[in-house]
Design a protein around this motif. Structure first.
Motif, PDB file in Angstrom:
ATOM      1  N   HIS A   1     -12.194  23.890  23.449  1.00  0.00           N
ATOM      2  CA  HIS A   1     -13.539  24.032  22.880  1.00  0.00           C
ATOM      3  C   HIS A   1     -13.951  25.495  22.729  1.00  0.00           C
ATOM      4  CE1 HIS A   1     -14.596  19.749  23.031  1.00  0.00           C
ATOM      5  NE2 HIS A   1     -13.835  19.725  24.114  1.00  0.00           N
TER       6      HIS A   1
ATOM      7  N   MET B   1     -10.559  24.302  33.112  1.00  0.00           N
ATOM      8  CA  MET B   1     -11.701  25.010  32.563  1.00  0.00           C
ATOM      9  C   MET B   1     -11.261  26.455  32.309  1.00  0.00           C
ATOM     10  SD  MET B   1     -14.954  24.104  31.882  1.00  0.00           S
ATOM     11  CE  MET B   1     -15.544  22.620  32.623  1.00  0.00           C
TER      12      MET B   1
ATOM     13  N   CYS C   1     -15.531  27.220  29.880  1.00  0.00           N
ATOM     14  CA  CYS C   1     -15.438  26.398  28.679  1.00  0.00           C
ATOM     15  C   CYS C   1     -14.290  25.409  28.844  1.00  0.00           C
ATOM     16  CB  CYS C   1     -15.181  27.313  27.481  1.00  0.00           C
ATOM     17  SG  CYS C   1     -14.967  26.453  25.932  1.00  0.00           S
ATOM     18  N   PRO C   2     -14.498  24.141  28.486  1.00  0.00           N
ATOM     19  CA  PRO C   2     -13.396  23.188  28.540  1.00  0.00           C
ATOM     20  C   PRO C   2     -12.273  23.612  27.593  1.00  0.00           C
ATOM     21  CG  PRO C   2     -15.485  22.047  28.214  1.00  0.00           C
ATOM     22  CD  PRO C   2     -15.745  23.516  28.058  1.00  0.00           C
ATOM     23  N   GLU C   3     -11.046  23.362  27.987  1.00  0.00           N
ATOM     24  CA  GLU C   3      -9.892  23.683  27.153  1.00  0.00           C
ATOM     25  C   GLU C   3     -10.065  23.036  25.775  1.00  0.00           C
ATOM     26  OE1 GLU C   3      -7.243  25.629  27.798  1.00  0.00           O
ATOM     27  OE2 GLU C   3      -7.911  26.093  29.838  1.00  0.00           O
TER      28      GLU C   3
END
Length: 123
Positions: free
Chosen positions: A21, A1, A17-19
């Motif tokens: 995105h 994250m 944020c997710p990698e």
């Protein structure tokens, strides 16, 4: 994250944020910041919380309008397509009508008005 620091209405937020995105998150931040800035700059609302609620409602209406347009386009395509043979017809689930969405949104606005105080209507 991954964590990204962003500015919304001149206030910093640290968001996870997710990698991969990050671009989508930054686009969303820009939309929210723009919506809130327009409301603030109109001069009628000053409280940050109320600005956020109005911006959220405006964005929700935009999404509902887009969904209604998509639904109308799909319905038009179905009407234009040849009808399937009676033996292959299956039950289809209809999506709620835009009027129902409008009534639900009005109910939400009413509840927000009640919760946020008696100094006037939100909209």
């Amino acid at each position: 994250m991954k964590q990204i620091e962003v500015q919304i209405l001149q206030q910093s937020y640290l968001l996870s944020c997710p990698e991969g995105h990050e671009g989508r998150l930054l686009d969303a931040v820009e939309r929210v910041d723009t919506a809130m800035t327009k409301i603030r700059d109109a001069g009628k609302v000053r409280a940050r919380e109320r600005i956020a609620v109005l911006a959220a409602l405006n964005l929700a209406f935009e999404i509902a309008d887009r969904d209604a347009a998509d639904l109308a386009a799909r319905s038009a395509e179905r009407r234009a397509a040849p009808a399937p043979a009676a033996s292959t017809t299956t039950a289809q689930h209809e999506l709620p009508l835009p009027e129902a969405d409008d009534e639900r949104l009005r109910a939400v606005v009413g509840r927000l008005d009640d919760a946020l105080g008696g100094d006037g209507r939100l909209l």
